[in-house]
Design a protein around this motif. Structure first.
Motif, PDB file in Angstrom:
ATOM      1  N   ILE A 149     -43.340  29.429  23.309  1.00 45.33           N
ATOM      2  CA  ILE A 149     -43.309  27.976  23.120  1.00 45.33           C
ATOM      3  C   ILE A 149     -41.984  27.517  22.522  1.00 45.33           C
ATOM      4  O   ILE A 149     -41.338  26.612  23.046  1.00 45.33           O
ATOM      5  CB  ILE A 149     -44.492  27.505  22.249  1.00 45.33           C
ATOM      6  N   VAL A 150     -41.560  28.135  21.432  1.00 46.63           N
ATOM      7  CA  VAL A 150     -40.374  27.655  20.730  1.00 46.63           C
ATOM      8  C   VAL A 150     -39.095  28.075  21.437  1.00 46.63           C
ATOM      9  O   VAL A 150     -38.246  27.252  21.770  1.00 46.63           O
ATOM     10  CB  VAL A 150     -40.371  28.125  19.254  1.00 46.63           C
ATOM     11  N   VAL A 151     -38.957  29.355  21.698  1.00 44.63           N
ATOM     12  CA  VAL A 151     -37.690  29.844  22.244  1.00 44.63           C
ATOM     13  C   VAL A 151     -37.580  29.573  23.740  1.00 44.63           C
ATOM     14  O   VAL A 151     -36.563  29.069  24.219  1.00 44.63           O
ATOM     15  CB  VAL A 151     -37.504  31.341  21.929  1.00 44.63           C
ATOM     16  N   VAL A 152     -38.612  29.895  24.480  1.00 49.71           N
ATOM     17  CA  VAL A 152     -38.542  29.739  25.937  1.00 49.71           C
ATOM     18  C   VAL A 152     -38.623  28.266  26.339  1.00 49.71           C
ATOM     19  O   VAL A 152     -37.792  27.779  27.101  1.00 49.71           O
ATOM     20  CB  VAL A 152     -39.655  30.561  26.630  1.00 49.71           C
ATOM     21  N   GLN A 153     -39.615  27.546  25.825  1.00 52.46           N
ATOM     22  CA  GLN A 153     -39.826  26.157  26.260  1.00 52.46           C
ATOM     23  C   GLN A 153     -38.957  25.157  25.508  1.00 52.46           C
ATOM     24  O   GLN A 153     -38.297  24.326  26.122  1.00 52.46           O
ATOM     25  CB  GLN A 153     -41.310  25.779  26.087  1.00 52.46           C
ATOM     26  N   TRP A 154     -38.976  25.222  24.199  1.00 53.62           N
ATOM     27  CA  TRP A 154     -38.309  24.198  23.403  1.00 53.62           C
ATOM     28  C   TRP A 154     -36.799  24.398  23.374  1.00 53.62           C
ATOM     29  O   TRP A 154     -36.037  23.461  23.617  1.00 53.62           O
ATOM     30  CB  TRP A 154     -38.896  24.188  21.999  1.00 53.62           C
ATOM     31  N   LEU A 155     -36.351  25.615  23.093  1.00 48.94           N
ATOM     32  CA  LEU A 155     -34.910  25.863  23.054  1.00 48.94           C
ATOM     33  C   LEU A 155     -34.314  26.115  24.440  1.00 48.94           C
ATOM     34  O   LEU A 155     -33.104  26.090  24.586  1.00 48.94           O
ATOM     35  CB  LEU A 155     -34.603  27.062  22.137  1.00 48.94           C
ATOM     36  N   ARG A 156     -35.165  26.384  25.397  1.00 46.27           N
ATOM     37  CA  ARG A 156     -34.755  26.622  26.791  1.00 46.27           C
ATOM     38  C   ARG A 156     -33.664  27.689  26.892  1.00 46.27           C
ATOM     39  O   ARG A 156     -32.642  27.509  27.544  1.00 46.27           O
ATOM     40  CB  ARG A 156     -34.321  25.338  27.461  1.00 46.27           C
ATOM     41  N   ALA A 157     -33.900  28.800  26.233  1.00 50.62           N
ATOM     42  CA  ALA A 157     -32.955  29.913  26.272  1.00 50.62           C
ATOM     43  C   ALA A 157     -32.900  30.475  27.693  1.00 50.62           C
ATOM     44  O   ALA A 157     -33.913  30.534  28.379  1.00 50.62           O
ATOM     45  CB  ALA A 157     -33.385  31.003  25.299  1.00 50.62           C
ATOM     46  N   PRO A 158     -31.709  30.856  28.145  1.00 49.27           N
ATOM     47  CA  PRO A 158     -31.593  31.433  29.492  1.00 49.27           C
ATOM     48  C   PRO A 158     -32.398  32.731  29.615  1.00 49.27           C
ATOM     49  O   PRO A 158     -32.520  33.493  28.647  1.00 49.27           O
ATOM     50  CB  PRO A 158     -30.099  31.713  29.647  1.00 49.27           C
ATOM     51  N   ALA A 159     -32.913  32.977  30.802  1.00 46.44           N
ATOM     52  CA  ALA A 159     -33.745  34.162  31.028  1.00 46.44           C
ATOM     53  C   ALA A 159     -32.989  35.444  30.724  1.00 46.44           C
ATOM     54  O   ALA A 159     -33.572  36.395  30.185  1.00 46.44           O
ATOM     55  CB  ALA A 159     -34.260  34.169  32.465  1.00 46.44           C
ATOM     56  N   THR A 160     -31.703  35.485  31.042  1.00 47.11           N
ATOM     57  CA  THR A 160     -30.935  36.707  30.765  1.00 47.11           C
ATOM     58  C   THR A 160     -30.850  36.968  29.263  1.00 47.11           C
ATOM     59  O   THR A 160     -30.970  38.112  28.821  1.00 47.11           O
ATOM     60  CB  THR A 160     -29.527  36.618  31.369  1.00 47.11           C
ATOM     61  N   LEU A 161     -30.683  35.927  28.476  1.00 45.35           N
ATOM     62  CA  LEU A 161     -30.643  36.088  27.019  1.00 45.35           C
ATOM     63  C   LEU A 161     -32.004  36.516  26.489  1.00 45.35           C
ATOM     64  O   LEU A 161     -32.096  37.362  25.595  1.00 45.35           O
ATOM     65  CB  LEU A 161     -30.191  34.789  26.349  1.00 45.35           C
ATOM     66  N   LEU A 162     -33.064  35.960  27.049  1.00 41.83           N
ATOM     67  CA  LEU A 162     -34.412  36.336  26.614  1.00 41.83           C
ATOM     68  C   LEU A 162     -34.675  37.821  26.853  1.00 41.83           C
ATOM     69  O   LEU A 162     -35.257  38.503  26.011  1.00 41.83           O
ATOM     70  CB  LEU A 162     -35.461  35.493  27.335  1.00 41.83           C
ATOM     71  N   SER A 212     -22.964  39.710  33.175  1.00 43.11           N
ATOM     72  CA  SER A 212     -22.828  39.261  34.554  1.00 43.11           C
ATOM     73  C   SER A 212     -23.110  37.760  34.667  1.00 43.11           C
ATOM     74  O   SER A 212     -22.407  37.034  35.359  1.00 43.11           O
ATOM     75  CB  SER A 212     -23.784  40.040  35.459  1.00 43.11           C
ATOM     76  N   ALA A 213     -24.142  37.288  33.970  1.00 44.33           N
ATOM     77  CA  ALA A 213     -24.467  35.864  33.981  1.00 44.33           C
ATOM     78  C   ALA A 213     -23.355  35.038  33.321  1.00 44.33           C
ATOM     79  O   ALA A 213     -23.024  33.952  33.785  1.00 44.33           O
ATOM     80  CB  ALA A 213     -25.801  35.610  33.297  1.00 44.33           C
ATOM     81  N   ALA A 214     -22.779  35.573  32.250  1.00 42.22           N
ATOM     82  CA  ALA A 214     -21.708  34.866  31.557  1.00 42.22           C
ATOM     83  C   ALA A 214     -20.447  34.824  32.418  1.00 42.22           C
ATOM     84  O   ALA A 214     -19.740  33.810  32.445  1.00 42.22           O
ATOM     85  CB  ALA A 214     -21.398  35.534  30.231  1.00 42.22           C
ATOM     86  N   ASP A 215     -20.160  35.893  33.132  1.00 36.68           N
ATOM     87  CA  ASP A 215     -18.978  35.937  33.998  1.00 36.68           C
ATOM     88  C   ASP A 215     -19.095  34.987  35.180  1.00 36.68           C
ATOM     89  O   ASP A 215     -18.102  34.401  35.613  1.00 36.68           O
ATOM     90  CB  ASP A 215     -18.740  37.353  34.517  1.00 36.68           C
ATOM     91  N   SER A 216     -20.316  34.807  35.696  1.00 40.60           N
ATOM     92  CA  SER A 216     -20.499  33.937  36.849  1.00 40.60           C
ATOM     93  C   SER A 216     -20.643  32.463  36.459  1.00 40.60           C
ATOM     94  O   SER A 216     -20.640  31.593  37.314  1.00 40.60           O
ATOM     95  CB  SER A 216     -21.692  34.387  37.677  1.00 40.60           C
ATOM     96  N   ALA A 217     -20.785  32.195  35.169  1.00 39.20           N
ATOM     97  CA  ALA A 217     -20.971  30.807  34.712  1.00 39.20           C
ATOM     98  C   ALA A 217     -19.651  30.079  34.541  1.00 39.20           C
ATOM     99  O   ALA A 217     -18.596  30.475  34.624  1.00 39.20           O
ATOM    100  CB  ALA A 217     -21.716  30.787  33.394  1.00 39.20           C
TER     101      ALA A 217
END
Length: 153
Positions: A26-39, A148-153
Motif C-alpha cells: 500500500i505505502v511503497v508500491v501504491q502511494w510512493l509509486r516506486a518503480p518495479a525494478t527498485l522494488l 539497466s533501467a537507469a541506463d535506458s531512462a
C-alpha cells in the motif's frame, strides 16, 4: 515454550508479517509509486536478510523481526514481478505470462514445504541456508535490472 504458546507466537508473527507485506504494497508500491525494478532490488535483500536472521536467531523476538522482514520483501517483490512480467512481453503474450507468474506462488506453496521439510530433517537451519544461497545470484540480477533501467531512462 509450550505448544499453545508456540502456536500463539507463530500466529501473531505471521499476522504481523502479513501487515508488513500489506504496508509494503500500500505505502511503497501504491502511494510512493516506486518503480518495479527498485522494488525487486529492495525485495531480494529483504528476503535474504530475513533468511539470514532466521538462520542465526535463537530468540523469539529476533525470529519475529526476521519474519517481518520477509513479509516486507514479499510485499515489495510480488507486485513488482507481476508488473515486470507483463510489461516485458507483447500484448498478445501478456495473458499467458500473467497466468504463469500467478501460478509461481502456488508452486512455491507446493514445493516449499516439501523441500523445506526435507532440509529441516537434516538440520533446522538448512532451509534458511538454501534461501540465502538463492538470494545471492538474485541480488546480482536485481541490481543489473536496476542499472539497466537507469541506463535506458
Amino acid at each position: 515454550m509450550s505448544p499453545a504458546a508456540a502456536a500463539r507466537a507463530l500466529g501473531l508473527t505471521m499476522m504481523a508479517a502479513a501487515v508488513t507485506s500489506l504496508f509494503g504494497q500500500i505505502v511503497v508500491v501504491q502511494w510512493l509509486r516506486a518503480p518495479a525494478t527498485l522494488l525487486i532490488a529492495l525485495a531480494v535483500p529483504a528476503l535474504g536478510g530475513g533468511a539470514l536472521i532466521l538462520w542465526l536467531a535463537d530468540q523469539q523476538w529476533v525470529m519475529s523481526f526476521a519474519v517481518l522482514l520477509v513479509g516486507l520483501g514479499l510485499g515489495f517483490g510480488m507486485p513488482a514481478i507481476m508488473s515486470l512480467a507483463s510489461l516485458r512481453v507483447s500484448s498478445e503474450e501478456q495473458g499467458r505470462v500473467a497466468g504463469l507468474a500467478s501460478a509461481c506462488p502456488a508452486l512455491g506453496f507446493i514445493l516449499g514445504p516439501l523441500v523445506g521439510t526435507g532440509l529441516y530433517t537434516l538440520d533446522h537451519r538448512w532451509p534458511y541456508l538454501l534461501v540465502m544461497s538463492l538470494m545471492v545470484p538474485l541480488a546480482g540480477l536485481a541490481w543489473r535490472l536496476v542499472r539497466s533501467a537507469a541506463d535506458s531512462a
